[in-house]
Design a protein around this motif. Structure first.
Motif, PDB file in Angstrom:
ATOM      1  N   ARG A   7       0.811  -1.218   0.000  1.00 35.36           N
ATOM      2  CA  ARG A   7       0.000   0.000   0.000  1.00 35.36           C
ATOM      3  C   ARG A   7       0.846   1.269   0.000  1.00 35.36           C
ATOM      4  O   ARG A   7       0.302   2.367  -0.116  1.00 35.36           O
ATOM      5  CB  ARG A   7      -0.938  -0.007   1.215  1.00 35.36           C
ATOM      6  CG  ARG A   7      -2.014  -1.077   1.138  1.00 35.36           C
ATOM      7  CD  ARG A   7      -2.754  -1.264   2.452  1.00 35.36           C
ATOM      8  NE  ARG A   7      -3.852  -2.231   2.310  1.00 35.36           N
ATOM      9  CZ  ARG A   7      -3.677  -3.542   2.289  1.00 35.36           C
ATOM     10  NH1 ARG A   7      -2.455  -4.050   2.429  1.00 35.36           N
ATOM     11  NH2 ARG A   7      -4.700  -4.351   2.129  1.00 35.36           N
ATOM     12  N   LYS A   8       2.143   1.107   0.124  1.00 34.63           N
ATOM     13  CA  LYS A   8       3.034   2.259   0.235  1.00 34.63           C
ATOM     14  C   LYS A   8       3.305   2.856  -1.151  1.00 34.63           C
ATOM     15  O   LYS A   8       3.641   2.145  -2.092  1.00 34.63           O
ATOM     16  CB  LYS A   8       4.351   1.822   0.869  1.00 34.63           C
ATOM     17  CG  LYS A   8       5.194   2.946   1.440  1.00 34.63           C
ATOM     18  CD  LYS A   8       6.433   2.364   2.091  1.00 34.63           C
ATOM     19  CE  LYS A   8       7.096   3.360   3.016  1.00 34.63           C
ATOM     20  NZ  LYS A   8       6.335   3.564   4.247  1.00 34.63           N
ATOM     21  N   GLY A   9       3.130   4.142  -1.280  1.00 37.03           N
ATOM     22  CA  GLY A   9       3.486   4.830  -2.517  1.00 37.03           C
ATOM     23  C   GLY A   9       2.752   4.316  -3.730  1.00 37.03           C
ATOM     24  O   GLY A   9       3.370   3.933  -4.731  1.00 37.03           O
ATOM     25  N   LEU A  10       1.456   4.331  -3.693  1.00 37.44           N
ATOM     26  CA  LEU A  10       0.670   3.790  -4.802  1.00 37.44           C
ATOM     27  C   LEU A  10       0.839   4.625  -6.068  1.00 37.44           C
ATOM     28  O   LEU A  10       0.942   5.864  -6.017  1.00 37.44           O
ATOM     29  CB  LEU A  10      -0.812   3.737  -4.420  1.00 37.44           C
ATOM     30  CG  LEU A  10      -1.190   2.688  -3.371  1.00 37.44           C
ATOM     31  CD1 LEU A  10      -2.635   2.872  -2.948  1.00 37.44           C
ATOM     32  CD2 LEU A  10      -0.954   1.275  -3.902  1.00 37.44           C
ATOM     33  N   THR A  11       0.864   3.934  -7.202  1.00 35.00           N
ATOM     34  CA  THR A  11       0.899   4.610  -8.498  1.00 35.00           C
ATOM     35  C   THR A  11      -0.379   5.426  -8.669  1.00 35.00           C
ATOM     36  O   THR A  11      -1.465   4.999  -8.281  1.00 35.00           O
ATOM     37  CB  THR A  11       1.011   3.569  -9.624  1.00 35.00           C
ATOM     38  OG1 THR A  11       2.131   2.723  -9.360  1.00 35.00           O
ATOM     39  CG2 THR A  11       1.195   4.243 -10.976  1.00 35.00           C
ATOM     40  N   SER A  12      -0.243   6.597  -9.243  1.00 30.25           N
ATOM     41  CA  SER A  12      -1.388   7.506  -9.351  1.00 30.25           C
ATOM     42  C   SER A  12      -2.235   7.180 -10.585  1.00 30.25           C
ATOM     43  O   SER A  12      -1.791   7.384 -11.724  1.00 30.25           O
ATOM     44  CB  SER A  12      -0.908   8.952  -9.431  1.00 30.25           C
ATOM     45  OG  SER A  12      -2.005   9.825  -9.571  1.00 30.25           O
ATOM     46  N   TYR A  13      -3.407   6.637 -10.324  1.00 29.53           N
ATOM     47  CA  TYR A  13      -4.403   6.425 -11.370  1.00 29.53           C
ATOM     48  C   TYR A  13      -5.686   7.200 -11.073  1.00 29.53           C
ATOM     49  O   TYR A  13      -6.693   7.026 -11.764  1.00 29.53           O
ATOM     50  CB  TYR A  13      -4.742   4.936 -11.509  1.00 29.53           C
ATOM     51  CG  TYR A  13      -3.612   4.096 -12.070  1.00 29.53           C
ATOM     52  CD1 TYR A  13      -3.273   4.175 -13.422  1.00 29.53           C
ATOM     53  CD2 TYR A  13      -2.902   3.229 -11.255  1.00 29.53           C
ATOM     54  CE1 TYR A  13      -2.246   3.400 -13.941  1.00 29.53           C
ATOM     55  CE2 TYR A  13      -1.871   2.449 -11.765  1.00 29.53           C
ATOM     56  CZ  TYR A  13      -1.545   2.541 -13.113  1.00 29.53           C
ATOM     57  OH  TYR A  13      -0.536   1.783 -13.626  1.00 29.53           O
ATOM     58  N   ASP A  15      -7.455   6.661  -8.472  1.00 33.23           N
ATOM     59  CA  ASP A  15      -8.314   5.775  -7.692  1.00 33.23           C
ATOM     60  C   ASP A  15      -7.392   4.862  -6.898  1.00 33.23           C
ATOM     61  O   ASP A  15      -6.823   3.911  -7.447  1.00 33.23           O
ATOM     62  CB  ASP A  15      -9.221   4.974  -8.629  1.00 33.23           C
ATOM     63  CG  ASP A  15     -10.161   4.014  -7.887  1.00 33.23           C
ATOM     64  OD1 ASP A  15      -9.868   3.656  -6.722  1.00 33.23           O
ATOM     65  OD2 ASP A  15     -11.174   3.597  -8.488  1.00 33.23           O
ATOM     66  N   ALA A  16      -7.229   5.143  -5.591  1.00 35.54           N
ATOM     67  CA  ALA A  16      -6.264   4.405  -4.782  1.00 35.54           C
ATOM     68  C   ALA A  16      -6.612   2.923  -4.710  1.00 35.54           C
ATOM     69  O   ALA A  16      -5.721   2.061  -4.750  1.00 35.54           O
ATOM     70  CB  ALA A  16      -6.201   4.996  -3.374  1.00 35.54           C
ATOM     71  N   SER A  19      -5.511   1.331  -7.831  1.00 33.49           N
ATOM     72  CA  SER A  19      -4.049   1.282  -7.884  1.00 33.49           C
ATOM     73  C   SER A  19      -3.525   0.065  -7.140  1.00 33.49           C
ATOM     74  O   SER A  19      -2.628  -0.644  -7.630  1.00 33.49           O
ATOM     75  CB  SER A  19      -3.454   2.555  -7.269  1.00 33.49           C
ATOM     76  OG  SER A  19      -3.799   3.687  -8.021  1.00 33.49           O
ATOM     77  N   LEU A  20      -4.079  -0.205  -5.950  1.00 32.69           N
ATOM     78  CA  LEU A  20      -3.653  -1.367  -5.182  1.00 32.69           C
ATOM     79  C   LEU A  20      -4.094  -2.661  -5.871  1.00 32.69           C
ATOM     80  O   LEU A  20      -3.316  -3.623  -5.937  1.00 32.69           O
ATOM     81  CB  LEU A  20      -4.234  -1.302  -3.770  1.00 32.69           C
ATOM     82  CG  LEU A  20      -3.866  -2.472  -2.844  1.00 32.69           C
ATOM     83  CD1 LEU A  20      -2.359  -2.577  -2.658  1.00 32.69           C
ATOM     84  CD2 LEU A  20      -4.560  -2.305  -1.488  1.00 32.69           C
ATOM     85  N   PHE A  21      -5.316  -2.675  -6.399  1.00 35.67           N
ATOM     86  CA  PHE A  21      -5.818  -3.849  -7.107  1.00 35.67           C
ATOM     87  C   PHE A  21      -4.904  -4.209  -8.283  1.00 35.67           C
ATOM     88  O   PHE A  21      -4.533  -5.373  -8.483  1.00 35.67           O
ATOM     89  CB  PHE A  21      -7.241  -3.553  -7.605  1.00 35.67           C
ATOM     90  CG  PHE A  21      -7.813  -4.601  -8.506  1.00 35.67           C
ATOM     91  CD1 PHE A  21      -8.336  -5.778  -7.984  1.00 35.67           C
ATOM     92  CD2 PHE A  21      -7.825  -4.411  -9.889  1.00 35.67           C
ATOM     93  CE1 PHE A  21      -8.875  -6.752  -8.825  1.00 35.67           C
ATOM     94  CE2 PHE A  21      -8.350  -5.382 -10.724  1.00 35.67           C
ATOM     95  CZ  PHE A  21      -8.868  -6.552 -10.196  1.00 35.67           C
ATOM     96  N   LEU A  22      -4.507  -3.198  -9.053  1.00 36.90           N
ATOM     97  CA  LEU A  22      -3.679  -3.433 -10.230  1.00 36.90           C
ATOM     98  C   LEU A  22      -2.270  -3.886  -9.826  1.00 36.90           C
ATOM     99  O   LEU A  22      -1.698  -4.793 -10.445  1.00 36.90           O
ATOM    100  CB  LEU A  22      -3.612  -2.152 -11.067  1.00 36.90           C
ATOM    101  CG  LEU A  22      -3.123  -2.300 -12.510  1.00 36.90           C
ATOM    102  CD1 LEU A  22      -4.049  -3.206 -13.304  1.00 36.90           C
ATOM    103  CD2 LEU A  22      -3.019  -0.924 -13.167  1.00 36.90           C
TER     104      LEU A  22
END
Length: 568
Positions: A7-13, A15-16, A19-22
């Motif tokens: 969960r740290k530093g999620l890529t910006s899409y 939609d957090a 981002s975690l799902f992907l």
């Protein structure tokens, strides 16, 4: 801000949750389970490279670190960064140190990790990694690759690269033939690992441990020993604990007392002059400019205790068997700040052996029987070095530490290479060899060209040492009466640019002076006639380096990477 693991530093899409799902979808392509992915993540910096024999054991170290991380309940994730080897970096490894630091910092920031293990060894890799860790300020622990074992030739113990230079000098002087120097070439570096003398790699491993960034004893274990693998496993376990607790972070370890301790250790081990440049860069990253006057004062009261080449006779494996850094620091405990924290948990005091524990006093000398009465280095001032210069007095010829001689000037590394062996070169043993345009901007990259070779015709007469000075650096494996890091460098308008062949130069090491014996009016006239500096490179990293690099007294870092340091 307190996210852990994936969960740290999620890529910006935008939609957090997505981002975690992907992120989880893609990492599961590598076969990870949900159990593994729910654990704290420990990044492991992989600097293995076919161009870097000093890091030849990195694959084995990574496996051992992973084992330690998993034993402690963490999830290890190795990732590559730039790797720099001294002999394979053009134009010089120092030119690339800041690039490696930037790469490492950004990869630590960009990827989800709760702590990071920094595996480095060859000279510029460890300082680059510490600089990066200091700026990223995520829990970090340094694992040195370790020194190689010694070589042998005709019954003599050999060490890269002090004996490289000594035997190359003998070949230049005609004392050994082509066949023998080729035989030596295959025996100087008999295993993977860093140089086994007190070069920059050994110096930086010792400084990392003294700063509190490595486990006790990590600096000196040979690269090929089983203890090095066990140290890697223990490092992985420590990193996992740091990931869970959230610290200590580099900002909690790199405190003023830690830098004081590192300066004491640098003087006591006969360390590389490069270590001072790197220490200044690390200190700059945490907003603590290195106090060179304090470093010189420490050198006056701290003797050299480690009997290792080039200042002494032994090698790093002997230092390890003698007790390593913990036993050295125990002998220096009254000069140290023992309250500073370390990655081992607790304070530096907790890492030291108890009084009376055995150590080999032939390698780690007692204070009552030092190798040298004063520390390895002296900081010089004078009209030739307004912001300072450094001499490694522990590896110099004592009779030359107070010397006045006639300057023989080389305008660049190329000029030196073209003329140093010319039989017509006007040079005598008492002269002072001067190299300029070899600093951070001038070379570029401040190469290890400060070890000017003895002119061939003098070497053939038996001359082993001369006073040599430059705005360049020198390998920690080298020896001789050599003044380095003259600041400002000639390419930045320093007075070294005004020296002419035939001028008198006075070196007064005891008085901490280096002076050009030319009157101010003549120097002003020369300055007015000086040609303009060479134009900057027109593109790429070379342009960035030229425009941003600081001088040696500020660690040759980039101005925009130093907190509070105005760019330009």
């Amino acid at each position: 801000m307190n996210e852990r693991g994936l969960r740290k530093g999620l890529t910006s899409y935008g939609d957090a949750g997505f981002s975690l799902f992907l992120r989880k979808a893609f990492i599961k392509a590598m076969g990870y389970s949900d159990d593994a992915l729910d654990r704290p993540i420990i990044g492991i910096v992989d600097t293995g490279s076919d161009f870097n024999p000093c890091h030849g054991n990195v694959p084995a170290l990574i496996e051992a670190v992973k084992r330690g991380v998993m034993l402690a309940g963490g999830m290890p994730m190795a990732f590559p960064t730039i790797s720099i080897h001294e002999s394979f970096a053009h134009p010089t490894s120092m030119f690339l140190r800041n690039l490696m630091a930037m790469d490492t910092e950004e990869m630590i920031r960009a990827q989800p990790m709760d702590a990071v293990v920094l595996i480095g060894g060859c000279d510029k890799t460890v300082p680059a990694q510490i600089m990066a860790a200091a700026s990223a300020d995520r829990p970090a622990i340094v694992l040195p690759t370790g020194p190689m074992v010694v070589g042998h030739h005709k019954g003599e113990v050999l060490g890269a690269c002090t004996d490289c230079r000594r035997l190359w000098g003998r070949w230049r002087a005609g004392e050994i033939d082509d066949e023998e120097i080729e035989a030596v070439n295959g025996r100087l570096a008999p295993s993977v690992g860093t140089c086994m003398v007190m070069g920059t790699a050994s110096t930086m491993a010792i400084l990392a441990e003294t700063l509190g960034l490595s486990l006790p004893g990590a600096a000196a274990i040979p690269a090929t020993h089983a203890d090095r693998i066990r140290c890697a496993e223990a490092t992985g376990q420590a990193a996992a604990r740091m990931a869970v607790s959230g610290g200590p972070r580099p900002s909690e370890i790199l405190v003023p007392g830690a830098f004081h301790n590192a300066m004491v250790a640098l003087q006591a081990v006969g360390g590389s002059t490069n270590g001072l440049v790197h220490l200044a860069a690390i200190a700059g990253r945490v907003g603590q400019p290195l106090d060179y006057a304090e470093f010189d004062r420490i050198g006056r009261e701290t003797p050299v205790l480690i009997d290792l080449k080039p200042s002494g006779t032994h090698y790093m494996e002997h230092f390890h068997h003698a007790g390593g850094v913990p036993h050295l620091l125990a002998e220096l405990r009254d000069l140290l700040d023992l309250t500073v924290p370390t990655v081992a948990g607790g304070t530096l005091a907790d890492t030291l052996p108890q009084p009376g524990e055995w150590r080999d006093e032939a390698v780690i000398r007692p204070r009552s029987n030092p190798l040298k009465a004063q520390g390895a280095m002296a900081v010089l001032q004078g009209n030739l070095c307004p912001r300072g210069a450094v001499i490694k007095q522990s590896a110099a010829t004592p009779a030359l530490l107070q010397h006045t001689g006639r300057a023989v000037v080389f305008d660049s590394v190329e000029d030196m290479a073209a003329r140093i062996d010319d039989p017509a070169l006007d040079v005598a043993p008492d002269d002072v060899l001067v190299l300029r345009s070899a600093g951070p901007k001038g070379a570029p990259g401040m190469p290890e060209a400060g070890y000017l070779p003895i002119p061939r015709k003098l070497a053939q007469q038996g001359v082993k040492d001369m006073v040599r000075l430059s705005d360049a650096r020198m390998s920690g494996t080298a020896f001789g009466t050599i003044v380095l890091h003259i600041t400002p460098e000639s390419a930045a308008g320093g007075p070294l640019a005004l020296v002419r062949t035939g001028d008198s130069i006075r070196l007064d090491t005891a008085g901490r002076r280096l002076d050009l014996l030319v009157d101010e009016a003549e120097l002003a006239r020369r300055a007015a006639e000086a040609p303009p500096p060479r134009p900057a490179p027109d593109r790429g990293y070379a342009r960035l380096f030229h425009d941003s690099v600081l001088q040696a007294d500020e660690g040759c870092d980039f101005d925009f990477l130093v907190p509070g340091r105005k760019a330009g």
